[in-house]
Design an enzyme around this catalytic site. Structure first.
Site, PDB file in Angstrom:
ATOM      1  N   HIS A 103       0.828  -1.212   0.000  1.00  0.00           N
ATOM      2  CA  HIS A 103       0.000   0.000   0.000  1.00  0.00           C
ATOM      3  C   HIS A 103       0.867   1.269   0.000  1.00  0.00           C
ATOM      4  O   HIS A 103       1.985   1.277   0.508  1.00  0.00           O
ATOM      5  CB  HIS A 103      -0.937   0.006   1.212  1.00  0.00           C
ATOM      6  CG  HIS A 103      -0.241  -0.321   2.495  1.00  0.00           C
ATOM      7  ND1 HIS A 103       0.211  -1.575   2.794  1.00  0.00           N
ATOM      8  CD2 HIS A 103       0.109   0.464   3.532  1.00  0.00           C
ATOM      9  CE1 HIS A 103       0.800  -1.558   3.975  1.00  0.00           C
ATOM     10  NE2 HIS A 103       0.757  -0.340   4.447  1.00  0.00           N
TER      11      HIS A 103
HETATM   12  C1  LIG Z   1      14.061  -3.290   3.139  1.00  0.00           C
HETATM   13  C2  LIG Z   1      13.738  -4.689   3.646  1.00  0.00           C
HETATM   14  C3  LIG Z   1      13.289  -5.561   2.476  1.00  0.00           C
HETATM   15  C4  LIG Z   1      15.046  -5.202   4.265  1.00  0.00           C
HETATM   16  O1  LIG Z   1      14.860  -6.413   4.880  1.00  0.00           O
HETATM   17  P1  LIG Z   1      16.155  -7.220   5.460  1.00  0.00           P
HETATM   18  O2  LIG Z   1      17.051  -7.590   4.324  1.00  0.00           O
HETATM   19  O3  LIG Z   1      15.626  -8.284   6.348  1.00  0.00           O
HETATM   20  O4  LIG Z   1      16.960  -6.116   6.259  1.00  0.00           O
HETATM   21  P2  LIG Z   1      17.175  -5.999   7.840  1.00  0.00           P
HETATM   22  O5  LIG Z   1      15.862  -5.991   8.538  1.00  0.00           O
HETATM   23  O6  LIG Z   1      18.220  -6.986   8.258  1.00  0.00           O
HETATM   24  O7  LIG Z   1      17.785  -4.529   7.949  1.00  0.00           O
HETATM   25  C5  LIG Z   1      19.087  -4.204   7.476  1.00  0.00           C
HETATM   26  C6  LIG Z   1      19.336  -2.744   7.833  1.00  0.00           C
HETATM   27  O8  LIG Z   1      18.448  -1.900   7.076  1.00  0.00           O
HETATM   28  C7  LIG Z   1      17.618  -1.127   7.959  1.00  0.00           C
HETATM   29  N1  LIG Z   1      16.280  -1.090   7.347  1.00  0.00           N
HETATM   30  C8  LIG Z   1      15.500  -2.149   6.998  1.00  0.00           C
HETATM   31  N2  LIG Z   1      14.373  -1.728   6.432  1.00  0.00           N
HETATM   32  C9  LIG Z   1      14.431  -0.373   6.421  1.00  0.00           C
HETATM   33  C10 LIG Z   1      13.548   0.636   5.956  1.00  0.00           C
HETATM   34  N3  LIG Z   1      12.389   0.336   5.369  1.00  0.00           N
HETATM   35  N4  LIG Z   1      13.940   1.927   6.095  1.00  0.00           N
HETATM   36  C11 LIG Z   1      15.120   2.255   6.681  1.00  0.00           C
HETATM   37  N5  LIG Z   1      16.012   1.333   7.132  1.00  0.00           N
HETATM   38  C12 LIG Z   1      15.647   0.036   7.007  1.00  0.00           C
HETATM   39  C13 LIG Z   1      17.635  -1.889   9.281  1.00  0.00           C
HETATM   40  O9  LIG Z   1      17.365  -1.039  10.353  1.00  0.00           O
HETATM   41  C14 LIG Z   1      19.036  -2.433   9.288  1.00  0.00           C
HETATM   42  O10 LIG Z   1      19.911  -1.392   9.632  1.00  0.00           O
HETATM   43  P3  LIG Z   1      21.262  -1.698  10.495  1.00  0.00           P
HETATM   44  O11 LIG Z   1      22.093  -2.601   9.600  1.00  0.00           O
HETATM   45  O12 LIG Z   1      21.840  -0.344  10.709  1.00  0.00           O
HETATM   46  O13 LIG Z   1      20.771  -2.377  11.721  1.00  0.00           O
HETATM   47  C15 LIG Z   1      12.599  -4.657   4.694  1.00  0.00           C
HETATM   48  O14 LIG Z   1      13.059  -4.054   5.911  1.00  0.00           O
HETATM   49  C16 LIG Z   1      11.380  -3.884   4.216  1.00  0.00           C
HETATM   50  O15 LIG Z   1      11.279  -2.652   4.362  1.00  0.00           O
HETATM   51  N6  LIG Z   1      10.396  -4.651   3.615  1.00  0.00           N
HETATM   52  C17 LIG Z   1       9.140  -4.109   3.173  1.00  0.00           C
HETATM   53  C18 LIG Z   1       8.071  -4.661   4.102  1.00  0.00           C
HETATM   54  C19 LIG Z   1       6.719  -4.008   3.924  1.00  0.00           C
HETATM   55  O16 LIG Z   1       6.529  -3.009   3.275  1.00  0.00           O
HETATM   56  N7  LIG Z   1       5.742  -4.634   4.539  1.00  0.00           N
HETATM   57  C20 LIG Z   1       4.388  -4.166   4.464  1.00  0.00           C
HETATM   58  C21 LIG Z   1       3.540  -5.295   4.926  1.00  0.00           C
HETATM   59  S1  LIG Z   1       1.894  -4.806   5.119  1.00  0.00           S
END
Ligand SMILES: CC(C)(COP(=O)(O)OP(=O)(O)OC[C@H]1O[C@@H](n2cnc3c(N)ncnc32)[C@H](O)[C@@H]1OP(=O)(O)O)[C@@H](O)C(=O)NCCC(=O)NCCS
Length: 222
Positions: A103
């Site tokens: 969304h």
């Molecule tokens: C970007 C994404 C794919 C990364 O997932 P991941 O590979 O598991 O990454 P991690 O959670 O290990 O995070 C790695 C780093 O990025 C940062 N990070 C992750 N997502 C972020 C975001 N959206 N914005 C800013 N920083 C983010 C974490 O804080 C972490 O930082 P650090 O290394 O300083 O601790 C995931 O966080 C994301 O945003 N997915 C989208 C989910 C979504 O929109 N869901 C809606 C469901 S209704």
């Protein structure tokens, strides 16, 4: 054809949304699927040159789903729009196969010119909730855009981008297959394959820039 579209789309929702319990539930209760059905009708009218009717049908879809997809947009197969409310896809955007959008994602423009001004999203890309992807840029295959990121530069294949302005994270970790919400839970991808994919994304970005320059030059000459 329409039956195949429905079958593979419903399967995609069931694979990519852990909350999807049955195909009937997806068919009746998923606005993302409904929005794509409205878009198919609007896009057909657009292709027939019935531009106002296409805009009207597209707007009906927006009223009913909260998802706005311009009728000219080219959507790939098995697109999953999860939740979807507030999502906007602009006129010259192109979306590849097996893409997942949440969304409030915007695939928007940054200029008032009439040419290509919206993003091209590669196969298998995941764009998190609230992310804004702006301009005639390319998001390479398999890239992931974090929730609420703002992306204004092309993204090589397989990269994860977060933040404002978006920056890459953890170049060496990436999921081998789809993982709900873009969160990886397993093996890494071969770094050589990742680098080749990055080069391919850069090449396709260059190609689209060159073709845009050629169009601009022709327009200036006319
Ligand atoms: C970007 C994404 C794919 C990364 O997932 P991941 O590979 O598991 O990454 P991690 O959670 O290990 O995070 C790695 C780093 O990025 C940062 N990070 C992750 N997502 C972020 C975001 N959206 N914005 C800013 N920083 C983010 C974490 O804080 C972490 O930082 P650090 O290394 O300083 O601790 C995931 O966080 C994301 O945003 N997915 C989208 C989910 C979504 O929109 N869901 C809606 C469901 S209704």
């Amino acid at each position: 054809m329409a039956f195949m579209f429905l079958r593979e789309s419903i399967r995609a929702y069931r694979e990519r949304d852990p909350a999807a319990r049955s195909s009937l539930e997806v068919f009746f209760c998923y606005p993302g699927l409904h929005a794509v059905l409205w878009h198919r009708a609007a896009h057909r009218l657009w292709q027939l040159g019935l531009r106002s009717s296409a805009r009207f049908v597209s707007n009906m879809g927006r009223w009913l789903t909260g998802i706005e997809i311009h009728p000219a947009v080219k959507l790939g197969r098995r697109l999953v729009i999860d939740h979807g409310m507030g999502l906007v896809i602009g006129e010259t955007a192109e979306v590849g196969d097996d893409v997942t959008l949440y969304h409030q994602v915007t695939l928007g423009g940054t200029s008032l010119s009439h040419g290509k001004r919206h993003p091209t999203v590669g196969d298998g890309v995941i764009i998190g909730a609230g992310a804004k992807v702006l301009g005639a840029i390319t998001i390479g295959a398999g890239a992931r855009i974090g929730a609420n990121a703002v992306v204004t530069q092309s993204v090589p294949a397989g990269l994860t981008m977060v933040g404002i302005p978006a920056r890459p994270i953890d170049r060496h970790r990436r999921a081998p297959a789809f993982d709900p919400y873009g969160t990886p839970c397993g093996e890494m991808i071969d770094p050589l394959v990742r680098d080749i994919e990055s080069l391919r994304a850069e090449l396709s970005d260059l190609e689209s820039r060159v073709s845009r320059m050629a169009v601009a030059r022709r327009e200036t000459a006319d």
